[in-house]
Design a protein around this motif. Structure first.
Motif, PDB file in Angstrom:
ATOM      1  N   LEU A 153       0.852  -1.172   0.000  1.00  0.00           N
ATOM      2  CA  LEU A 153       0.000   0.000   0.000  1.00  0.00           C
ATOM      3  C   LEU A 153       0.897   1.235   0.000  1.00  0.00           C
ATOM      4  N   ILE A 154       0.563   2.193  -0.860  1.00  0.00           N
ATOM      5  CA  ILE A 154       1.331   3.422  -0.999  1.00  0.00           C
ATOM      6  C   ILE A 154       0.389   4.612  -0.825  1.00  0.00           C
ATOM      7  N   GLY A 155       0.734   5.494   0.107  1.00  0.00           N
ATOM      8  CA  GLY A 155       0.004   6.738   0.278  1.00  0.00           C
ATOM      9  C   GLY A 155       0.901   7.901  -0.100  1.00  0.00           C
ATOM     10  N   VAL A 156       0.454   8.731  -1.029  1.00  0.00           N
ATOM     11  CA  VAL A 156       1.265   9.846  -1.525  1.00  0.00           C
ATOM     12  C   VAL A 156       0.748  11.151  -0.938  1.00  0.00           C
ATOM     13  N   ILE A 215     -10.402   8.930  -6.929  1.00  0.00           N
ATOM     14  CA  ILE A 215      -9.272   9.201  -6.037  1.00  0.00           C
ATOM     15  C   ILE A 215      -9.817   9.666  -4.698  1.00  0.00           C
ATOM     16  N   GLU A 216      -9.375   9.027  -3.651  1.00  0.00           N
ATOM     17  CA  GLU A 216      -9.823   9.383  -2.304  1.00  0.00           C
ATOM     18  C   GLU A 216      -8.729  10.185  -1.605  1.00  0.00           C
ATOM     19  N   ILE A 217      -9.104  11.328  -1.057  1.00  0.00           N
ATOM     20  CA  ILE A 217      -8.158  12.194  -0.351  1.00  0.00           C
ATOM     21  C   ILE A 217      -8.403  12.055   1.147  1.00  0.00           C
ATOM     22  N   GLU A 218      -7.374  11.643   1.881  1.00  0.00           N
ATOM     23  CA  GLU A 218      -7.510  11.519   3.340  1.00  0.00           C
ATOM     24  C   GLU A 218      -7.644  12.879   4.002  1.00  0.00           C
ATOM     25  N   LEU A 233      -3.188  11.676  -0.316  1.00  0.00           N
ATOM     26  CA  LEU A 233      -3.981  10.698  -1.039  1.00  0.00           C
ATOM     27  C   LEU A 233      -4.042   9.395  -0.247  1.00  0.00           C
ATOM     28  N   SER A 234      -5.224   8.794  -0.174  1.00  0.00           N
ATOM     29  CA  SER A 234      -5.400   7.573   0.606  1.00  0.00           C
ATOM     30  C   SER A 234      -4.524   6.452   0.053  1.00  0.00           C
ATOM     31  N   PRO A 235      -4.012   5.576   0.950  1.00  0.00           N
ATOM     32  CA  PRO A 235      -3.143   4.490   0.497  1.00  0.00           C
ATOM     33  C   PRO A 235      -3.893   3.467  -0.351  1.00  0.00           C
ATOM     34  N   VAL A 236      -3.265   3.090  -1.453  1.00  0.00           N
ATOM     35  CA  VAL A 236      -3.801   2.114  -2.399  1.00  0.00           C
ATOM     36  C   VAL A 236      -2.618   1.306  -2.944  1.00  0.00           C
ATOM     37  N   PRO A 237      -2.871   0.258  -3.719  1.00  0.00           N
ATOM     38  CA  PRO A 237      -1.764  -0.505  -4.310  1.00  0.00           C
ATOM     39  C   PRO A 237      -0.873   0.355  -5.198  1.00  0.00           C
ATOM     40  N   ASP A 243      -0.882   6.139 -10.579  1.00  0.00           N
ATOM     41  CA  ASP A 243      -1.930   6.677 -11.453  1.00  0.00           C
ATOM     42  C   ASP A 243      -2.662   7.828 -10.767  1.00  0.00           C
ATOM     43  N   ASN A 244      -3.012   7.633  -9.499  1.00  0.00           N
ATOM     44  CA  ASN A 244      -3.734   8.670  -8.759  1.00  0.00           C
ATOM     45  C   ASN A 244      -2.906   9.949  -8.631  1.00  0.00           C
ATOM     46  N   ALA A 245      -1.608   9.789  -8.360  1.00  0.00           N
ATOM     47  CA  ALA A 245      -0.747  10.963  -8.212  1.00  0.00           C
ATOM     48  C   ALA A 245      -0.650  11.732  -9.527  1.00  0.00           C
ATOM     49  N   ALA A 246      -0.455  11.015 -10.637  1.00  0.00           N
ATOM     50  CA  ALA A 246      -0.353  11.678 -11.937  1.00  0.00           C
ATOM     51  C   ALA A 246      -1.660  12.382 -12.284  1.00  0.00           C
ATOM     52  N   ARG A 247      -2.764  11.713 -12.036  1.00  0.00           N
ATOM     53  CA  ARG A 247      -4.067  12.315 -12.336  1.00  0.00           C
ATOM     54  C   ARG A 247      -4.385  13.471 -11.388  1.00  0.00           C
ATOM     55  N   PHE A 248      -4.007  13.331 -10.129  1.00  0.00           N
ATOM     56  CA  PHE A 248      -4.279  14.406  -9.177  1.00  0.00           C
ATOM     57  C   PHE A 248      -3.583  15.694  -9.606  1.00  0.00           C
ATOM     58  N   LYS A 249      -2.333  15.590  -9.992  1.00  0.00           N
ATOM     59  CA  LYS A 249      -1.598  16.794 -10.380  1.00  0.00           C
ATOM     60  C   LYS A 249      -2.279  17.478 -11.560  1.00  0.00           C
ATOM     61  N   GLN A 250      -2.732  16.686 -12.539  1.00  0.00           N
ATOM     62  CA  GLN A 250      -3.360  17.289 -13.707  1.00  0.00           C
ATOM     63  C   GLN A 250      -4.713  17.900 -13.361  1.00  0.00           C
TER      64      GLN A 250
END
Length: 476
Positions: A153-156, A215-218, A233-237, A243-250
């Protein structure tokens, strides 16, 4: 999280990890029809870790052959020129690779009627993953992770600045004078409730947009710098996290423009203000349970697996650090006074260290990697942490003694490469990097960073800095 979210990783009711099959083309077609979709934005990850894409019709998106993507795509630099890499040469003829949609990433596009978005994996004409592609590199890391018997699990945590995008700002940008931009906030105030109204409408719109993307934001919060915010960003695989990080920035940039603002993830926009980081919170799971916790099922602290994971990350962090600091500006951020580490230290709940080990409870036990700036390559940064940790576990690498207090002053800790050129050279010389990501990838990525450094050096020497002219113009 949106009910339309698809993921390849889930937890069953008994707490163990389970794997879902990725949606089929027929299932994707049904979803697109249900949404009354007219166009699909097929998205790809470039050499810098940024999201790019193009809009195709439904038939093209669903075609078995994929969507043509020029090989030259992986040579594009941040200014739409070309990095000095072999595939930028006309000798190659600029043939196509093919982008294949990963239908687990299919979502509705926020703010675009009848448009869906999907992230693609990129393949060669023979169907092999393209080695230059960062998403493919992280996929290979995930395969190694599974082979070793783990999930992750990775949370960014992503920090960024907001600036006013008024007429004066547009003029400043056209004249290439972004230092004239005015931050939305005018004071330094962390975790502020008083300052929150400055950003409240933007955050409300952003929260709705990221939910559409699944994308879920903690948490959101204000940070130290003027107009600086943080989203956890909530932890996910791992692949989903990137993917979530790249999409969040855009989407953050898109929503900011709609609110008359400019959102920036440049690592250090102002030497008198805090830089913006991308902290990676990470844990390994074995049979659905946190492998970083002691095996007795009760105690807190570091398991043997966790110790060896930290040992591996420490041992490999320098040679892979260019993934976390991929631009010349990245190195301006690295100042211990601003909690941006320059050495490969680790410590228990120590934010002055590069690697912060958190063991407050079994459910929260994890590693926070604090080196990366918000300009990081999300796919390659995550891959580097996981591969380094797996290397430590496989070779039973014990970490050095933890650093207490001012970890940045711990002379026992190895220093990171100090410049982009040094970091590129470290990757180029990395035997493990070549083993994990392939020599073609290492040569390509290292050359792209050298090309970026060379471009900076040419620009640096082309004009006299404002501060220098202001200092001497009238008095000499």
């Amino acid at each position: 999280m949106s009910t339309d979210t698809s993921t390849t990783f889930a937890f069953s009711q008994n707490g163990t990890a389970s794997v879902k099959c990725e949606p089929s083309v027929d299932e994707a077609a049904a979803k697109l029809e249900q949404w009354n979709t007219r166009r699909v934005r097929v998205e790809f990850i470039d050499t810098d870790g940024r999201l790019r894409g193009k809009y195709v019709n439904i038939e093209k998106a669903l075609s078995s052959g994929g969507i043509g993507l020029p090989e030259f795509f992986y040579a594009l630099s941040v200014d739409e020129g070309a990095y000095d890499v072999p595939i930028a040469s006309a000798d190659h003829g600029y043939p196509d690779f093919f982008a294949i949609p990963d239908w687990s990433t299919l979502r509705r596009a926020p703010h675009e009627d009848a448009v869906a978005v999907v992230i693609c994996d990129v393949r060669t004409k023979t169907g092999e993953p393209v080695e230059f592609d960062g998403r493919s590199a992280l996929r290979r890391t995930c395969h190694r992770l599974a082979k070793a018997g783990f999930d992750a699990l990775i949370g960014v945590e992503l920090e960024f600045y907001l600036y006013q995008l008024d007429d004066a700002a547009h003029i400043a940008l056209r004249e290439q004078c972004p230092t004239r931009l005015v931050p939305v906030g005018h004071t330094r105030q962390t975790l502020s409730v008083h300052r929150w109204p400055d950003h409240a409408k933007f955050i409300e719109d952003l929260d709705a947009a990221v939910a559409t993307l699944g994308i879920e934001i903690e948490s959101f919060s204000t940070e130290l710098g003027y107009g600086m915010l943080e989203a956890a960003l909530s932890p996910v695989p791992p692949l989903q996290a990137a993917d979530n990080a790249a999409r969040f920035k855009q989407i953050c940039k898109d929503v900011a423009r709609r609110n008359g603002m400019l959102a920036s993830f440049v690592a250090k926009p102002d030497m008198q203000q805090e830089g913006v980081g991308a902290h990676l919170h990470q844990s390994l799971l074995r049979e659905g349970r946190n492998a970083f916790c002691p095996d007795d099922g009760v105690s807190t602290g570091m398991s043997e697996t966790f110790r060896h994971y930290v040992g591996g990350v420490v041992a490999t962090a320098a040679e892979l650090s260019v993934f976390q600091c991929p631009f010349v500006n990245s190195y301006r951020r690295l100042d211990p006074k601003f909690f941006a580490p320059t050495n490969i230290s680790w410590g228990i709940d120590n934010r002055a260290a590069c690697l912060r080990v958190i063991t407050d409870s079994r459910s929260s036990t994890r590693l926070e990697h604090r080196r990366g700036g918000a300009d990081f390559h999300p796919y390659l940064s995550i891959a580097a942490s996981l591969d380094g940790g797996l290397h430590g576990i496989a070779n039973r690498i014990e970490p050095p003694e933890p650093s207490a207090g001012a970890a940045y002053a711990d002379t026992r800790a190895q220093l990171f490469p100090a410049t982009l050129r040094d970091a590129a050279a470290a990757l180029h010389g990395s035997t493990l990097g070549r083993q994990w990501y392939g020599s073609d990838f290492v040569d390509h990525y290292a050359a792209s960073r050298v090309s970026e450094a060379t471009a900076y050096e040419a620009l640096r020497d082309r004009s006299v800095p404002d501060w220098e002219l202001a200092r001497y113009l009238e008095v000499t």
